[in-house]
Each structure stands twice: as structure tokens, then as C-alpha cells.
Design a protein around this motif. Structure first.
Motif, PDB file in Angstrom:
ATOM      1  N   ASP A 133     -26.689 -21.385  29.868  1.00 35.24           N
ATOM      2  CA  ASP A 133     -27.676 -20.909  30.838  1.00 35.24           C
ATOM      3  C   ASP A 133     -29.053 -21.413  30.416  1.00 35.24           C
ATOM      4  O   ASP A 133     -29.757 -20.778  29.623  1.00 35.24           O
ATOM      5  CB  ASP A 133     -27.638 -19.377  30.881  1.00 35.24           C
ATOM      6  CG  ASP A 133     -28.510 -18.793  31.971  1.00 35.24           C
ATOM      7  OD1 ASP A 133     -29.422 -19.505  32.452  1.00 35.24           O
ATOM      8  OD2 ASP A 133     -28.300 -17.618  32.331  1.00 35.24           O
ATOM      9  N   GLY A 134     -29.428 -22.581  30.946  1.00 35.31           N
ATOM     10  CA  GLY A 134     -30.671 -23.213  30.540  1.00 35.31           C
ATOM     11  C   GLY A 134     -31.901 -22.362  30.801  1.00 35.31           C
ATOM     12  O   GLY A 134     -32.820 -22.310  29.971  1.00 35.31           O
ATOM     13  N   GLU A 135     -31.940 -21.675  31.934  1.00 34.48           N
ATOM     14  CA  GLU A 135     -33.096 -20.840  32.265  1.00 34.48           C
ATOM     15  C   GLU A 135     -33.218 -19.666  31.294  1.00 34.48           C
ATOM     16  O   GLU A 135     -34.322 -19.320  30.862  1.00 34.48           O
ATOM     17  CB  GLU A 135     -32.981 -20.330  33.704  1.00 34.48           C
ATOM     18  CG  GLU A 135     -33.166 -21.419  34.754  1.00 34.48           C
ATOM     19  CD  GLU A 135     -33.155 -20.871  36.175  1.00 34.48           C
ATOM     20  OE1 GLU A 135     -33.109 -19.625  36.335  1.00 34.48           O
ATOM     21  OE2 GLU A 135     -33.190 -21.680  37.120  1.00 34.48           O
ATOM     22  N   LYS A 136     -32.085 -19.064  30.962  1.00 38.78           N
ATOM     23  CA  LYS A 136     -32.089 -17.948  30.025  1.00 38.78           C
ATOM     24  C   LYS A 136     -32.561 -18.405  28.638  1.00 38.78           C
ATOM     25  O   LYS A 136     -33.360 -17.733  27.982  1.00 38.78           O
ATOM     26  CB  LYS A 136     -30.681 -17.351  29.933  1.00 38.78           C
ATOM     27  CG  LYS A 136     -30.510 -16.248  28.896  1.00 38.78           C
ATOM     28  CD  LYS A 136     -31.174 -14.959  29.323  1.00 38.78           C
ATOM     29  CE  LYS A 136     -30.821 -13.827  28.361  1.00 38.78           C
ATOM     30  NZ  LYS A 136     -31.417 -12.547  28.780  1.00 38.78           N
ATOM     31  N   ASP A 138     -34.420 -20.994  27.911  1.00 36.02           N
ATOM     32  CA  ASP A 138     -35.853 -21.296  27.998  1.00 36.02           C
ATOM     33  C   ASP A 138     -36.681 -20.012  27.923  1.00 36.02           C
ATOM     34  O   ASP A 138     -37.694 -19.944  27.198  1.00 36.02           O
ATOM     35  CB  ASP A 138     -36.155 -22.044  29.298  1.00 36.02           C
ATOM     36  CG  ASP A 138     -37.601 -22.490  29.388  1.00 36.02           C
ATOM     37  OD1 ASP A 138     -38.448 -21.681  29.813  1.00 36.02           O
ATOM     38  OD2 ASP A 138     -37.890 -23.660  29.034  1.00 36.02           O
ATOM     39  N   ALA A 139     -36.246 -18.991  28.638  1.00 34.66           N
ATOM     40  CA  ALA A 139     -36.972 -17.713  28.644  1.00 34.66           C
ATOM     41  C   ALA A 139     -36.971 -17.068  27.262  1.00 34.66           C
ATOM     42  O   ALA A 139     -37.990 -16.498  26.826  1.00 34.66           O
ATOM     43  CB  ALA A 139     -36.350 -16.769  29.672  1.00 34.66           C
ATOM     44  N   ASN A 142     -39.410 -18.942  25.075  1.00 33.32           N
ATOM     45  CA  ASN A 142     -40.767 -18.643  25.512  1.00 33.32           C
ATOM     46  C   ASN A 142     -41.210 -17.275  25.014  1.00 33.32           C
ATOM     47  O   ASN A 142     -42.352 -17.094  24.557  1.00 33.32           O
ATOM     48  CB  ASN A 142     -40.837 -18.702  27.040  1.00 33.32           C
ATOM     49  CG  ASN A 142     -42.244 -18.522  27.569  1.00 33.32           C
ATOM     50  OD1 ASN A 142     -43.218 -18.881  26.913  1.00 33.32           O
ATOM     51  ND2 ASN A 142     -42.363 -17.957  28.757  1.00 33.32           N
ATOM     52  N   ASN A 178     -29.538 -27.792  26.284  1.00 34.63           N
ATOM     53  CA  ASN A 178     -30.428 -26.694  26.696  1.00 34.63           C
ATOM     54  C   ASN A 178     -31.239 -26.160  25.526  1.00 34.63           C
ATOM     55  O   ASN A 178     -32.458 -25.934  25.636  1.00 34.63           O
ATOM     56  CB  ASN A 178     -29.614 -25.546  27.307  1.00 34.63           C
ATOM     57  CG  ASN A 178     -29.036 -25.871  28.668  1.00 34.63           C
ATOM     58  OD1 ASN A 178     -29.555 -26.729  29.382  1.00 34.63           O
ATOM     59  ND2 ASN A 178     -27.950 -25.206  29.029  1.00 34.63           N
ATOM     60  N   LYS A 181     -33.787 -28.857  24.211  1.00 28.65           N
ATOM     61  CA  LYS A 181     -34.943 -28.984  25.116  1.00 28.65           C
ATOM     62  C   LYS A 181     -35.920 -27.826  24.910  1.00 28.65           C
ATOM     63  O   LYS A 181     -37.150 -28.029  24.875  1.00 28.65           O
ATOM     64  CB  LYS A 181     -34.470 -29.005  26.571  1.00 28.65           C
ATOM     65  CG  LYS A 181     -33.913 -30.339  27.033  1.00 28.65           C
ATOM     66  CD  LYS A 181     -33.508 -30.257  28.507  1.00 28.65           C
ATOM     67  CE  LYS A 181     -33.077 -31.623  29.048  1.00 28.65           C
ATOM     68  NZ  LYS A 181     -32.630 -31.524  30.463  1.00 28.65           N
ATOM     69  N   ALA A 182     -35.389 -26.612  24.781  1.00 25.53           N
ATOM     70  CA  ALA A 182     -36.254 -25.444  24.579  1.00 25.53           C
ATOM     71  C   ALA A 182     -36.971 -25.524  23.231  1.00 25.53           C
ATOM     72  O   ALA A 182     -38.157 -25.190  23.130  1.00 25.53           O
ATOM     73  CB  ALA A 182     -35.431 -24.163  24.676  1.00 25.53           C
ATOM     74  N   LYS A 185     -39.736 -28.031  23.638  1.00 27.98           N
ATOM     75  CA  LYS A 185     -40.787 -27.536  24.549  1.00 27.98           C
ATOM     76  C   LYS A 185     -41.675 -26.497  23.884  1.00 27.98           C
ATOM     77  O   LYS A 185     -42.895 -26.490  24.075  1.00 27.98           O
ATOM     78  CB  LYS A 185     -40.123 -26.951  25.801  1.00 27.98           C
ATOM     79  CG  LYS A 185     -41.088 -26.384  26.834  1.00 27.98           C
ATOM     80  CD  LYS A 185     -40.317 -25.868  28.053  1.00 27.98           C
ATOM     81  CE  LYS A 185     -41.237 -25.236  29.086  1.00 27.98           C
ATOM     82  NZ  LYS A 185     -40.469 -24.730  30.261  1.00 27.98           N
ATOM     83  N   TYR A 186     -41.052 -25.622  23.069  1.00 24.42           N
ATOM     84  CA  TYR A 186     -41.812 -24.519  22.480  1.00 24.42           C
ATOM     85  C   TYR A 186     -42.135 -24.750  21.003  1.00 24.42           C
ATOM     86  O   TYR A 186     -42.429 -23.823  20.265  1.00 24.42           O
ATOM     87  CB  TYR A 186     -41.054 -23.199  22.697  1.00 24.42           C
ATOM     88  CG  TYR A 186     -40.965 -22.845  24.164  1.00 24.42           C
ATOM     89  CD1 TYR A 186     -42.083 -22.382  24.853  1.00 24.42           C
ATOM     90  CD2 TYR A 186     -39.784 -23.023  24.876  1.00 24.42           C
ATOM     91  CE1 TYR A 186     -42.010 -22.083  26.215  1.00 24.42           C
ATOM     92  CE2 TYR A 186     -39.705 -22.728  26.232  1.00 24.42           C
ATOM     93  CZ  TYR A 186     -40.826 -22.260  26.891  1.00 24.42           C
ATOM     94  OH  TYR A 186     -40.760 -21.971  28.235  1.00 24.42           O
TER      95      TYR A 186
END
Length: 402
Positions: A133-136, A138-139, A142, A178, A181-182, A185-186
Motif C-alpha cells: 500500500d504505497g499511500e499508506k 508514504d503516510a 511522513n 514503495n 521511494k518513501a 522522499k523523506y
């Protein structure tokens, strides 16, 4: 009662003792007895680890503590065999926060309760989430901003993944993508990918998927401020689904003990050794390396089974039969720890080596991944293998089970 003898001498002595049919115990060192560290009552059973053909590896724990202490550390797959030991060793080195991410709530609960009991002062945060779950993911990054990430989440069982290659790719490859990438990004400081000797010249989809993960790590390391690295090792004694727990269960039921092939060999290490290597790699890493452990001589699984039967007080082929079932799909007679073209470079730890990154066209690679991601659920198993073969040139599924 010979604490000073070498591992090889001890193994020879135990092989002689095994032939007597007597139960064998190991006596602690005399200085431990004199100092009151242990009592004679602490004679312990001989374990299969005692028959490994090498001394346990040693790492600089002070070095490890220096980059974990007062840092926010995330362990994906933190409830698994390797992941949970990573959590134990991190927790003992005073992180600012330890974040466990796992999709399996029972595993996550078990390690959560264990760590709360062992380290009541620990700032522990356990999250149930899938790396798919890429969105999860990432969240989570973050919100929690981990500084060090150990990525242990993966599907690892070779025969199961041969039957579900799409799941192996979706979880291991795209799940890793996933998380990577996170991390990029962070601005995670260090990212350590758990890999396997099965990624070398793979004959199964699990190994090929882990090689693809290594390629992701190597590609991102070229452009990211995050230090990305991978650690490759062999089979882990006592891990979930490994041969030792299976053999012990089979022996407890009176046999038979099942070995796939009389000549099959594997490299073995203990779970604490594997995790120590993973943690020390985080110290040595400059970016893009694949770290490899010198795991000594490989062990014949047939010998392992016979020694375990003897250590349990039985006679192989008399009290406990051994049957040979044939290699499973995707399985090799032997595993390799490094591709020839990668070469080896020593580190200050004589048991840890660095394989140099391989050259590949990362733009083409990520285009191939994008195509695979969009089509994988519509593809037949053989079509998936064909696509993976285009991506991983060293993948030879036709050699599996031979």
C-alpha cells in the motif's frame, strides 16, 4: 568439557560421541563456574548450532549502538524471524523510537508484548500496514520520519512463491519500491535491505524478486541522499519455515524426516548472527553495496538431519527413517553467495565482504517494472517468469528443481 577447543574439533568429538547412543551435554567453561556466572546444573543440550563448521561471527556492538542510539528506527516485517530479532537488538541500544511495521497482527502483537516487558522504557510504535500500500507507507514515513530503516518485510518461501509468482513480485518488488521511494522522499539517513543468497543466479521467482530488490537499492543509491544498501546471507537456523523446526517436529512425531535430496547443501547462520551482520552493514555502507557474510563451509542437509536425529537420542534409519522427496520447483542443490562478476572487497570485519554493484540501465529497468506492474495480474505464471527473465538476466527458472 573442553571449552577451549575449536569449532571443528568440537564437531569431530561430538560426531564420535553421537555414535555411542548416549545423550550429550555441554559443560560451561570452568571460569564461568568459578566466577559463579553459571552453575553445573546449567549443563545444556547440544544444539544443531554446535555442529556448524565455523566459529560464531563477531561484530562491533559499540559501533552499532552509535548509529542506533537516540535515532528513530523503523523495521518493516518486524514480527518475522529476522525482523523481530532486529527489533530486540535495536531496542537494547536505546533508540529514540522504534517503529514496527507488519501486516500480520499476531506476529506484531507478540513482539510488542515481548519488548514492552523487556524494555518498559522503550518508545515503541507498532503499526499494522502492508508494504504493498504505497499511500499508506508514504503516510507512515511522513508522520513518523524514521532515520534508519531495516526492510525485512517479504515473502520468502520458495515453493509457495513458485505457485504464486505474481504475489512474490507484488510484495517483494513493488512493496520494496514503495518503501524505498518513501525513504528517499523523506530523507531517511540509512536504509538496509534484507536479501538472500537465492538472489544469486536465481532459479526460483523468490530469488529473482530479491535480485530485483537489490537492483532497486542500487539504482536509488546513485541519486539519493539516503544511504541504501543490501545484506545477503544464507539460511537462518530456527527461522519460521526453516528445516530445523521442521526436522524437530518430524522427529517428535517419530519420523519420517524428509530431505529433498541426499546431496543438497546450504549455508547456515543463526538468527542473532544474521541480524548482527545486518546492523553492522549499516555502519559500513556508503551506498549501493551488497554485503555478504563469509558463512564458512556449506552443510549437507542430509548430515544436518542425521545429526539432529542423533542429538535427539535416536538412530537414523533405525528409530527415525529418512526419506528423500526430490527437489522442489525452483530449488537448487546448492546456493551461491555472490555472482562471479561482483567481486569481493574485505571490510574491517573479517567475516563481512562487499560485492560491488553490477552495471545495468536503470531507465530501462524502471520502464520494465512499470510495464510489469500494469500487467502482472492478467498474466499466466509462465508469462510472469518470462517477463522477469527479461529483467533479471541471471534468472534461469529452467534449472530449478535440478
Amino acid at each position: 568439557a573442553l571449552p577451549s577447543v575449536s569449532i571443528n574439533q568440537r564437531r569431530e568429538l561430538m560426531n564420535i560421541c553421537n555414535d555411542t547412543g548416549c545423550k550429550i551435554k555441554i559443560l560451561p567453561g570452568i571460569y564461568q563456574l568459578m566466577n559463579g556466572e553459571v552453575k553445573v546444573s546449567k549443563l545444556r543440550n547440544v544444539e544443531i548450532e554446535d555442529l556448524l563448521g565455523r566459529d560464531p561471527i563477531s561484530v562491533n556492538m559499540n559501533q552499532i549502538a552509535s548509529y542506533v542510539e537516540n535515532r528513530t528506527v523503523m523495521v518493516t516485517g518486524g514480527g518475522g524471524s529476522i525482523g523481530s530479532e532486529l527489533c530486540r537488538q535495536v531496542a537494547a541500544r536505546h533508540p529514540r523510537k522504534l517503529i514496527i511495521v507488519d501486516i500480520y497482527e499476531n506476529n506484531a502483537y507478540d513482539i510488542q508484548m515481548e519488548l514492552r516487558n523487556a524494555h518498559p522504557e522503550l518508545n515503541l510504535d507498532v503499526r499494522i500496514a502492508s508494504i504493498r500500500d504505497g499511500e499508506k507507507i508514504d503516510a507512515l514515513f511522513n508522520e513518523l520520519r524514521p532515520e534508519v530503516v531495516y526492510h525485512a518485510a517479504a515473502h520468502k518461501h520458495v515453493p509457495l512463491m513458485e505457485d504464486s509468482p505474481n504475489e512474490a513480485i507484488k510484495n517483494n518488488v513493488f512493496g520494496t519500491l514503495n518503501v524505498v521511494k518513501a525513504a528517499d522522499k523523506y530523507h531517511v539517513k540509512r536504509f538496509v535491505q534484507i536479501s538472500t543468497d537465492k538472489a544469486v543466479n536465481p532459479t526460483n521467482i523468490m530469488g529473482a524478486s530479491k535480485r530485483m530488490c537489490e537492483m532497486i537499492i542500487q539504482a536509488f543509491s546513485r541519486h539519493s541522499h539516503t544511504v541504501f544498501t543490501a545484506v545477503r546471507f544464507g539460511n537462518v537456523l530456527g527461522s519460521n519455515g526453516s528445516v530445523i523446526p521442521l526436522f524437530k517436529k518430524q522427529i517428535a512425531h517419530g519420523g519420517p524426516v524428509t530431505v529433498t535430496d541426499k546431496n543438497i547443501i546450504r549455508y547456515f547462520m543463526t538468527i542473532p548472527e544474521a541480524v548482527s551482520l545486518v546492523m553492522q552493514a549499516g555502519i559500513f555502507a556508503k551506498g549501493g553495496e551488497i554485503f555478504v557474510l563469509d558463512m564458512g563451509e556449506p552443510v549437507k542437509i542430509d548430515d544436518l538431519a542425521r545429526n539432529l536425529i542423533k542429538l535427539s537420542g535416536f538412530t537414523p534409519d533405525v528409530d527415525i527413517p529418512i526419506i528423500y522427496t526430490g527437489l522442489r520447483p525452483g530449488e537448487k542443490l546448492y546456493e551461491e553467495l555472490l555472482m562471479d562478476e561482483e567481486g569481493l572487497q574485505k571490510t574491517e570485519n573479517g567475516s563481512i565482504f562487499i560485492g560491488h554493484p553490477l552495471d545495468f540501465d536503470e531507465e530501462v529497468y524502471f520502464e520494465q517494472l512499470h510495464h510489469l506492474r500494469g500487467t502482472i495480474d492478467d498474466m499466466h505464471q509462465d508469462a510472469i517468469r518470462d517477463e522477469v527473465r527479461k529483467i533479471v538476466s541471471t534468472y534461469h527458472p529452467e534449472l530449478g528443481g535440478k
